[in-house]
Design an enzyme around this catalytic site. Structure first.
Site, mmCIF file in Angstrom:
data_model
loop_
_atom_site.group_PDB
_atom_site.id
_atom_site.type_symbol
_atom_site.label_atom_id
_atom_site.label_comp_id
_atom_site.label_asym_id
_atom_site.label_seq_id
_atom_site.Cartn_x
_atom_site.Cartn_y
_atom_site.Cartn_z
ATOM 1 C CE LYS A 151 -2.910 34.524 5.454
ATOM 2 N NZ LYS A 151 -1.732 34.062 5.371
ATOM 3 C CD GLU A 226 -8.585 45.702 15.465
ATOM 4 O OE1 GLU A 226 -7.932 46.805 16.322
ATOM 5 O OE2 GLU A 226 -10.168 46.286 16.068
ATOM 6 C CB CYS A 260 -0.507 45.959 17.638
ATOM 7 S SG CYS A 260 -2.225 45.343 19.040
ATOM 8 C CD GLU A 351 3.215 47.653 14.899
ATOM 9 O OE1 GLU A 351 3.225 48.079 13.557
ATOM 10 O OE2 GLU A 351 2.711 48.059 15.810
#
Ligand code: NAD
Length: 447
Positions: A151, A226, A260, A351
């Site tokens: 997906k 993750e 990331c 972040e």
């Protein structure tokens, strides 16, 4: 859904998003295909994956061009990513024939273990590295004998759709690798809830990861997560400062900071703090931000206008230094260096996922470790020092899954990748990746 080129704002394609009924049909096809795929002999499965890798190699420029247009990646990066997809497929093509069990000494008979495939694996992918992240999940899952449904993120389905076509062309049977473009809350959520999907590999935000973990719990569904990061780049006074400063920008601004593993907090030992900042300004000033098609470009645009607004919200007041970027069409944001009076600043703790780096001083090794670990995340990080003992001490003390000393390497398909704390659960890649896509079955045979 209209797919937009983030460097030009042109519409690239119109992609139909799957509804619940279509998602269920795709799961049904994957289940049917699983029965046959698990029976394909290990050697044949390996050959098919190698053929798939060779086709990816032949279509490398095409795939790179699609990623460039869809995600705004500079051409050099996009080519590397297509090569990474090929290499990951080749690496795991070697796995089916090496997926051994054990023979365990027991009294009264023989005991053996089998690594059985799980069934159908759903791989939910973010928009930052669409084709690479897709294949880090899909390749070992397929090698282990599972069928896979990918997906892709809503904004970036183009390379995934093309890779599914190449898989068919390589001879992978229908239903073994399917790509399902769809909304996260519809197609993604359905994969998580569907009893016919045995495992979810999710890469994305910590927020959505937590939701998926909770929903998967209802079925005791296997998950690999993750998630986000806020990684530290720790520079000691004895380091090769020239090298540390020259490489710090790429460690955070690569992919426009939409990474990331971005080392977005640079911690510098106080005696060299000012010198490091001077050198960093020079290095950031030399970055070229612009046309992804130009081989000289270091940094492309952000993925969307919405994301650019979010990144901009972290830069309040006057930054310590800001590079340049194009104006006009495209979702541009300049590389930005921040310094802080308080380590509680939102830009230092959250972040950002954009080209914004924070630089702060520290006084000693203990303080560096304390600042590095003072975050809910734990994905990656770097340590710059010429003292081997200190490099090892700090590497062992930093709570993160992927650390590098005197470099910024993190995701290499030969080695395990994943996060501590709220950066994730489980590991991808490396020599043991198939363990995440198999169940250990123990069989005892009486003499
Ligand atoms: P996101 O969490 O918004 O979306 C990721 C994927 O999940 C998309 O495909 C989305 O459609 C889907 N999704 C959204 N809601 C869902 C739901 N309720 N159920 C199932 N699926 C759903 O993340 P993003 O904005 O695409 O990516 C950015 C984030 O990803 C950052 O936080 C970044 O750190 C993280 N990331 C982590 C890694 C890693 O390996 N640790 C790698 C890349 C990106």
């Amino acid at each position: 859904m209209k797919i937009i080129n983030p460097a030009t704002e042109d519409v690239l394609a119109d992609v139909e998003l799957a509804d619940l009924a279509e998602t269920d049909r795709v799961v049904e096809r994957a289940r049917k295909a699983f029965a046959a795929w698990r029976e394909v002999s290990p050697g044949d499965r390996a050959r098919l994956l190698r053929r798939f890798a060779d086709l990816v190699d032949r279509h490398g420029d095409e795939l790179a061009g699609l990623e460039l247009a869809n995600a705004g990646h500079p051409i050099g990066n996009a080519r590397w990513e297509a090569g990474n997809v090929r290499d990951v497929l080749h690496f795991y093509a070697g796995a089916p024939e090496r997926n051994h069990g054990k023979q365990i000494p027991v009294p009264g008979g023989v005991d053996i273990t089998f690594a059985e495939p799980l069934g159908v694996v759903g791989v939910i992918v973010p928009w930052n590295f669409p084709m690479a992240i897709m294949m880090w999940g899909a390749a070992p899952a397929l090698a282990a004998g599972n069928t896979v449904i990918v997906k892709p993120a809503e904004w970036t389905p183009m390379t995934a759709l093309r890779l599914a076509e190449l898989a068919l062309e390589a001879g992978l049977p229908e239903g073994v690798l399917q790509v399902l473009p769809g909304a996260g809350e519809v197609a993604g959520a359905r994969l998580v809830e569907h009893p016919g999907v045995n495992k979810i590999v999710f890469t994305g935000s910590t927020e959505v990861g937590k939701l998926i973990l909770a929903r998967a719990a209802e079925h005791v569904k296997r998950v690999t997560l993750e998630l986000g990061g806020k990684s530290a780049n720790v520079v000691f006074a004895d380091a090769d400062l020239e090298q540390a400063a020259a490489t710090a920008p790429s460690a955070v601004f690569d992919n426009s900071g939409q990474d990331c593993c971005a080392r977005s907090r640079v911690l510098v030992e106080r005696p060299v703090y000012e010198e490091f900042l001077d050198r960093l300004r020079t290095a950031v000033g030399a970055l070229t931000v612009g046309d992804p098609l130009d081989p000289g470009t270091d940094m492309g645009p952000l993925i969307s206008a919405e994301h650019r607004d979010r990144v901009a919200s972290f830069v309040t007041g006057t930054p310590h230094y800001q590079g340049t970027c194009p104006s006009g069409k495209g979702f541009w944001f300049p590389p930005t260096v921040l310094t802080h009076d308080s380590l509680d600043d939102r830009a230092f703790t959250e972040e950002i996922f954009g080209p914004v780096v924070s630089v702060v001083p520290f006084d000693d090794e203990a303080a560096a470790i304390q600042i590095a670990n003072n975050t809910k995340y734990g994905l990656s990080g770097s340590i710059w020092t010429r003292d081997v003992g200190r490099a090892l001490r700090v590497a062992r003390a930093v709570e993160a899954g992927n650390l590098s000393v005197n470099s910024h390497s993190s995701v290499r398909y030969w080695t395990p990748f994943g996060g501590f704390k709220q950066s994730g659960l489980g590991r991808e890649l490396g020599p043991d990746a198939l363990a995440a896509f198999t169940e250990t079955k123990n069989v005892f045979i009486a003499h």
